[in-house]
Design a protein around this motif. Structure first.
Motif, PDB file in Angstrom:
ATOM      1  N   ILE A 126      45.673 -13.098  84.803  1.00  0.00           N
ATOM      2  CA  ILE A 126      45.146 -13.994  83.778  1.00  0.00           C
ATOM      3  C   ILE A 126      43.755 -14.408  84.237  1.00  0.00           C
ATOM      4  O   ILE A 126      43.601 -14.990  85.304  1.00  0.00           O
ATOM      5  N   ARG A 127      42.754 -14.080  83.421  1.00  0.00           N
ATOM      6  CA  ARG A 127      41.368 -14.350  83.800  1.00  0.00           C
ATOM      7  C   ARG A 127      40.721 -15.299  82.792  1.00  0.00           C
ATOM      8  O   ARG A 127      40.976 -15.221  81.599  1.00  0.00           O
ATOM      9  N   ASP A 128      39.855 -16.162  83.299  1.00  0.00           N
ATOM     10  CA  ASP A 128      39.065 -17.077  82.465  1.00  0.00           C
ATOM     11  C   ASP A 128      39.944 -17.990  81.616  1.00  0.00           C
ATOM     12  O   ASP A 128      39.656 -18.247  80.447  1.00  0.00           O
ATOM     13  N   LEU A 129      41.007 -18.504  82.206  1.00  0.00           N
ATOM     14  CA  LEU A 129      41.937 -19.385  81.505  1.00  0.00           C
ATOM     15  C   LEU A 129      41.246 -20.703  81.154  1.00  0.00           C
ATOM     16  O   LEU A 129      40.701 -21.378  82.021  1.00  0.00           O
ATOM     17  N   LYS A 130      41.276 -21.037  79.877  1.00  0.00           N
ATOM     18  CA  LYS A 130      40.776 -22.321  79.383  1.00  0.00           C
ATOM     19  C   LYS A 130      41.962 -23.065  78.786  1.00  0.00           C
ATOM     20  O   LYS A 130      42.762 -22.485  78.054  1.00  0.00           O
ATOM     21  N   MET A 178      55.852   8.806  82.619  1.00  0.00           N
ATOM     22  CA  MET A 178      54.420   9.090  82.614  1.00  0.00           C
ATOM     23  C   MET A 178      53.954   9.321  84.049  1.00  0.00           C
ATOM     24  O   MET A 178      54.465   8.701  84.980  1.00  0.00           O
ATOM     25  N   PRO A 179      52.966  10.195  84.236  1.00  0.00           N
ATOM     26  CA  PRO A 179      52.533  10.517  85.594  1.00  0.00           C
ATOM     27  C   PRO A 179      51.643   9.466  86.254  1.00  0.00           C
ATOM     28  O   PRO A 179      51.517   9.440  87.470  1.00  0.00           O
ATOM     29  N   GLN A 180      51.024   8.613  85.456  1.00  0.00           N
ATOM     30  CA  GLN A 180      50.097   7.648  86.047  1.00  0.00           C
ATOM     31  C   GLN A 180      50.147   6.331  85.283  1.00  0.00           C
ATOM     32  O   GLN A 180      50.562   6.283  84.132  1.00  0.00           O
ATOM     33  N   PRO A 181      49.690   5.259  85.937  1.00  0.00           N
ATOM     34  CA  PRO A 181      49.702   3.950  85.270  1.00  0.00           C
ATOM     35  C   PRO A 181      48.594   3.839  84.229  1.00  0.00           C
ATOM     36  O   PRO A 181      47.642   4.621  84.225  1.00  0.00           O
ATOM     37  N   PHE A 182      48.734   2.874  83.359  1.00  0.00           N
ATOM     38  CA  PHE A 182      47.670   2.518  82.435  1.00  0.00           C
ATOM     39  C   PHE A 182      47.169   1.127  82.819  1.00  0.00           C
ATOM     40  O   PHE A 182      47.847   0.374  83.527  1.00  0.00           O
ATOM     41  N   GLU A 183      45.990   0.790  82.354  1.00  0.00           N
ATOM     42  CA  GLU A 183      45.453  -0.559  82.515  1.00  0.00           C
ATOM     43  C   GLU A 183      44.983  -1.016  81.147  1.00  0.00           C
ATOM     44  O   GLU A 183      44.303  -0.272  80.440  1.00  0.00           O
ATOM     45  N   LEU A 184      45.359  -2.222  80.776  1.00  0.00           N
ATOM     46  CA  LEU A 184      45.019  -2.757  79.466  1.00  0.00           C
ATOM     47  C   LEU A 184      44.558  -4.194  79.619  1.00  0.00           C
ATOM     48  O   LEU A 184      45.260  -5.018  80.211  1.00  0.00           O
ATOM     49  N   TRP A 185      43.375  -4.494  79.125  1.00  0.00           N
ATOM     50  CA  TRP A 185      42.911  -5.869  78.989  1.00  0.00           C
ATOM     51  C   TRP A 185      43.198  -6.307  77.565  1.00  0.00           C
ATOM     52  O   TRP A 185      42.963  -5.543  76.619  1.00  0.00           O
ATOM     53  N   PHE A 186      43.709  -7.509  77.397  1.00  0.00           N
ATOM     54  CA  PHE A 186      43.976  -8.020  76.054  1.00  0.00           C
ATOM     55  C   PHE A 186      43.690  -9.515  76.003  1.00  0.00           C
ATOM     56  O   PHE A 186      43.564 -10.176  77.026  1.00  0.00           O
ATOM     57  N   ARG A 187      43.586 -10.019  74.782  1.00  0.00           N
ATOM     58  CA  ARG A 187      43.302 -11.431  74.554  1.00  0.00           C
ATOM     59  C   ARG A 187      44.623 -12.165  74.380  1.00  0.00           C
ATOM     60  O   ARG A 187      45.549 -11.630  73.774  1.00  0.00           O
ATOM     61  N   SER A 188      44.707 -13.377  74.899  1.00  0.00           N
ATOM     62  CA  SER A 188      45.954 -14.130  74.785  1.00  0.00           C
ATOM     63  C   SER A 188      45.665 -15.600  74.508  1.00  0.00           C
ATOM     64  O   SER A 188      44.881 -16.229  75.214  1.00  0.00           O
ATOM     65  N   ASN A 211      43.726 -11.240  79.649  1.00  0.00           N
ATOM     66  CA  ASN A 211      44.804 -10.834  80.547  1.00  0.00           C
ATOM     67  C   ASN A 211      44.737  -9.336  80.792  1.00  0.00           C
ATOM     68  O   ASN A 211      44.332  -8.569  79.916  1.00  0.00           O
ATOM     69  N   ARG A 212      45.183  -8.958  81.978  1.00  0.00           N
ATOM     70  CA  ARG A 212      45.236  -7.541  82.343  1.00  0.00           C
ATOM     71  C   ARG A 212      46.668  -7.173  82.697  1.00  0.00           C
ATOM     72  O   ARG A 212      47.328  -7.864  83.475  1.00  0.00           O
ATOM     73  N   LEU A 213      47.123  -6.075  82.124  1.00  0.00           N
ATOM     74  CA  LEU A 213      48.433  -5.509  82.428  1.00  0.00           C
ATOM     75  C   LEU A 213      48.208  -4.084  82.911  1.00  0.00           C
ATOM     76  O   LEU A 213      47.489  -3.308  82.268  1.00  0.00           O
ATOM     77  N   SER A 214      48.805  -3.745  84.041  1.00  0.00           N
ATOM     78  CA  SER A 214      48.733  -2.386  84.560  1.00  0.00           C
ATOM     79  C   SER A 214      50.099  -2.016  85.120  1.00  0.00           C
ATOM     80  O   SER A 214      50.665  -2.749  85.946  1.00  0.00           O
ATOM     81  N   THR A 215      50.616  -0.894  84.666  1.00  0.00           N
ATOM     82  CA  THR A 215      51.913  -0.410  85.124  1.00  0.00           C
ATOM     83  C   THR A 215      52.079   1.036  84.662  1.00  0.00           C
ATOM     84  O   THR A 215      51.246   1.564  83.938  1.00  0.00           O
ATOM     85  N   THR A 216      53.160   1.651  85.076  1.00  0.00           N
ATOM     86  CA  THR A 216      53.424   3.042  84.705  1.00  0.00           C
ATOM     87  C   THR A 216      54.649   3.112  83.802  1.00  0.00           C
ATOM     88  O   THR A 216      55.753   2.751  84.236  1.00  0.00           O
ATOM     89  N   PRO A 217      54.483   3.562  82.566  1.00  0.00           N
ATOM     90  CA  PRO A 217      55.647   3.745  81.704  1.00  0.00           C
ATOM     91  C   PRO A 217      56.556   4.837  82.268  1.00  0.00           C
ATOM     92  O   PRO A 217      56.078   5.821  82.855  1.00  0.00           O
ATOM     93  N   LYS A 218      57.851   4.650  82.116  1.00  0.00           N
ATOM     94  CA  LYS A 218      58.808   5.674  82.582  1.00  0.00           C
ATOM     95  C   LYS A 218      58.445   7.028  81.978  1.00  0.00           C
ATOM     96  O   LYS A 218      58.113   7.132  80.811  1.00  0.00           O
TER      97      LYS A 218
END
Length: 143
Positions: free
Chosen positions: A70-74, A97-107, A88-95
Protein backbone atom coordinates in the motif's frame (compact mmCIF):
# COMPACT_ATOMS: atom_id res chain seq x y z
CA UNK A 1 -10.06 14.15 12.92
CA UNK A 2 -8.06 12.84 15.80
CA UNK A 3 -4.56 11.54 15.40
CA UNK A 4 -5.64 8.47 17.38
CA UNK A 5 -8.38 7.61 14.85
CA UNK A 6 -6.05 8.10 11.90
CA UNK A 7 -3.44 5.88 13.56
CA UNK A 8 -6.05 3.16 14.15
CA UNK A 9 -7.02 3.23 10.47
CA UNK A 10 -3.40 3.19 9.31
CA UNK A 11 -2.79 0.23 11.64
CA UNK A 12 -5.86 -1.54 10.23
CA UNK A 13 -4.53 -1.02 6.69
CA UNK A 14 -1.08 -2.33 7.70
CA UNK A 15 -2.72 -5.45 9.16
CA UNK A 16 -4.70 -5.75 5.90
CA UNK A 17 -1.51 -5.72 3.82
CA UNK A 18 0.11 -8.30 6.09
CA UNK A 19 -3.01 -10.51 5.93
CA UNK A 20 -2.84 -10.41 2.13
CA UNK A 21 0.79 -11.57 2.07
CA UNK A 22 0.12 -14.33 4.61
CA UNK A 23 -3.18 -15.41 2.95
CA UNK A 24 -5.03 -14.77 6.21
CA UNK A 25 -8.65 -14.72 5.05
CA UNK A 26 -10.01 -14.70 8.60
CA UNK A 27 -8.20 -11.49 9.52
CA UNK A 28 -9.35 -9.81 6.31
CA UNK A 29 -12.96 -10.89 6.88
CA UNK A 30 -12.81 -9.60 10.46
CA UNK A 31 -12.04 -6.08 9.24
CA UNK A 32 -15.33 -5.72 7.37
CA UNK A 33 -18.68 -4.48 8.62
CA UNK A 34 -21.43 -7.07 7.98
CA UNK A 35 -23.04 -4.77 5.39
CA UNK A 36 -19.82 -4.06 3.44
CA UNK A 37 -20.15 -3.34 -0.27
CA UNK A 38 -17.01 -3.99 -2.30
CA UNK A 39 -16.07 -3.21 -5.88
CA UNK A 40 -12.98 -5.39 -6.22
CA UNK A 41 -10.78 -6.34 -9.15
CA UNK A 42 -12.32 -9.82 -9.29
CA UNK A 43 -15.85 -10.44 -10.60
CA UNK A 44 -18.70 -9.93 -10.03
CA UNK A 45 -19.22 -6.17 -10.36
CA UNK A 46 -20.30 -5.86 -6.73
CA UNK A 47 -19.81 -7.95 -3.59
CA UNK A 48 -22.26 -7.63 -0.69
CA UNK A 49 -20.83 -8.77 2.63
CA UNK A 50 -17.57 -10.61 3.12
CA UNK A 51 -17.57 -14.19 1.90
CA UNK A 52 -14.83 -15.95 3.85
CA UNK A 53 -14.96 -19.10 1.73
CA UNK A 54 -14.71 -17.08 -1.50
CA UNK A 55 -11.70 -15.23 -0.06
CA UNK A 56 -10.01 -18.54 0.81
CA UNK A 57 -10.81 -19.87 -2.69
CA UNK A 58 -9.30 -16.71 -4.23
CA UNK A 59 -6.04 -17.17 -2.28
CA UNK A 60 -5.95 -20.79 -3.49
CA UNK A 61 -5.76 -19.61 -7.13
CA UNK A 62 -2.17 -18.47 -6.58
CA UNK A 63 1.08 -20.40 -6.24
CA UNK A 64 3.99 -19.15 -4.18
CA UNK A 65 4.16 -15.91 -2.27
CA UNK A 66 1.76 -13.00 -2.53
CA UNK A 67 3.34 -9.56 -2.40
CA UNK A 68 1.03 -6.69 -1.44
CA UNK A 69 2.02 -3.07 -0.95
CA UNK A 70 0.00 0.00 0.00
CA UNK A 71 1.66 3.20 -1.19
CA UNK A 72 0.83 6.87 -0.61
CA UNK A 73 -1.96 6.10 1.87
CA UNK A 74 -4.05 9.18 2.68
CA UNK A 75 -6.62 9.02 5.50
CA UNK A 76 -9.46 11.46 6.20
CA UNK A 77 -11.52 11.12 9.38
CA UNK A 78 -14.74 12.97 10.18
CA UNK A 79 -16.39 11.79 13.38
CA UNK A 80 -17.38 8.13 13.06
CA UNK A 81 -16.83 8.01 9.28
CA UNK A 82 -13.50 7.92 7.46
CA UNK A 83 -12.03 7.12 4.08
CA UNK A 84 -8.62 6.40 2.65
CA UNK A 85 -7.11 6.21 -0.79
CA UNK A 86 -3.85 4.73 -1.99
CA UNK A 87 -2.03 3.05 -4.82
CA UNK A 88 -1.65 -0.67 -4.17
CA UNK A 89 0.60 -3.28 -5.71
CA UNK A 90 -0.23 -6.96 -6.01
CA UNK A 91 2.31 -9.46 -7.30
CA UNK A 92 1.88 -13.22 -7.33
CA UNK A 93 1.81 -16.23 -9.64
CA UNK A 94 -1.53 -17.63 -10.77
CA UNK A 95 -1.71 -21.43 -10.62
CA UNK A 96 -0.53 -22.95 -13.87
CA UNK A 97 1.32 -19.84 -15.00
CA UNK A 98 5.10 -19.87 -15.42
CA UNK A 99 5.79 -16.46 -13.91
CA UNK A 100 4.27 -13.91 -11.54
CA UNK A 101 2.42 -10.80 -12.59
CA UNK A 102 2.63 -7.35 -11.01
CA UNK A 103 -0.35 -5.03 -10.93
CA UNK A 104 -0.67 -1.51 -9.55
CA UNK A 105 -4.24 -0.44 -8.86
CA UNK A 106 -6.16 2.36 -7.18
CA UNK A 107 -7.96 1.68 -3.92
CA UNK A 108 -10.45 3.71 -1.91
CA UNK A 109 -11.59 2.27 1.43
CA UNK A 110 -14.39 3.68 3.61
CA UNK A 111 -14.74 3.04 7.34
CA UNK A 112 -17.33 3.39 10.09
CA UNK A 113 -16.43 3.52 13.77
CA UNK A 114 -18.58 1.48 16.14
CA UNK A 115 -18.32 0.06 19.61
CA UNK A 116 -15.85 -2.53 18.28
CA UNK A 117 -13.62 0.03 16.56
CA UNK A 118 -13.17 0.91 12.91
CA UNK A 119 -14.65 -1.46 10.31
CA UNK A 120 -14.45 -1.35 6.53
CA UNK A 121 -17.83 -0.52 5.00
CA UNK A 122 -16.84 -0.02 1.36
CA UNK A 123 -13.90 -0.88 -0.89
CA UNK A 124 -13.43 0.35 -4.44
CA UNK A 125 -10.42 -1.02 -6.35
CA UNK A 126 -9.83 -0.18 -9.99
CA UNK A 127 -7.34 -0.21 -12.80
CA UNK A 128 -7.41 2.39 -15.53
CA UNK A 129 -7.87 1.30 -19.13
CA UNK A 130 -6.45 2.62 -22.37
CA UNK A 131 -8.91 4.80 -24.25
CA UNK A 132 -7.17 4.21 -27.56
CA UNK A 133 -9.86 1.90 -28.89
CA UNK A 134 -8.24 -1.24 -27.50
CA UNK A 135 -10.21 -1.01 -24.24
CA UNK A 136 -7.30 -2.88 -22.63
CA UNK A 137 -6.63 -2.59 -18.93
CA UNK A 138 -3.53 -0.48 -18.32
CA UNK A 139 -1.69 -3.19 -16.39
CA UNK A 140 1.75 -1.78 -17.17
CA UNK A 141 1.36 1.48 -15.22
CA UNK A 142 3.58 2.13 -12.21
CA UNK A 143 3.61 5.12 -9.85
Amino acid sequence: MTEHDEKQIRDLMAVRAQAMTSRDAETLAGQYAPDVVAFTLAPPLVHHGEDLEARKAWFATFDGPIEYEIRDLKVTVGGDIAFSHALNRLSTTPKGMPQPFELWFRSTVCFRKGDDGWRITHVHDSTPFYMDGSMSAALDLKP
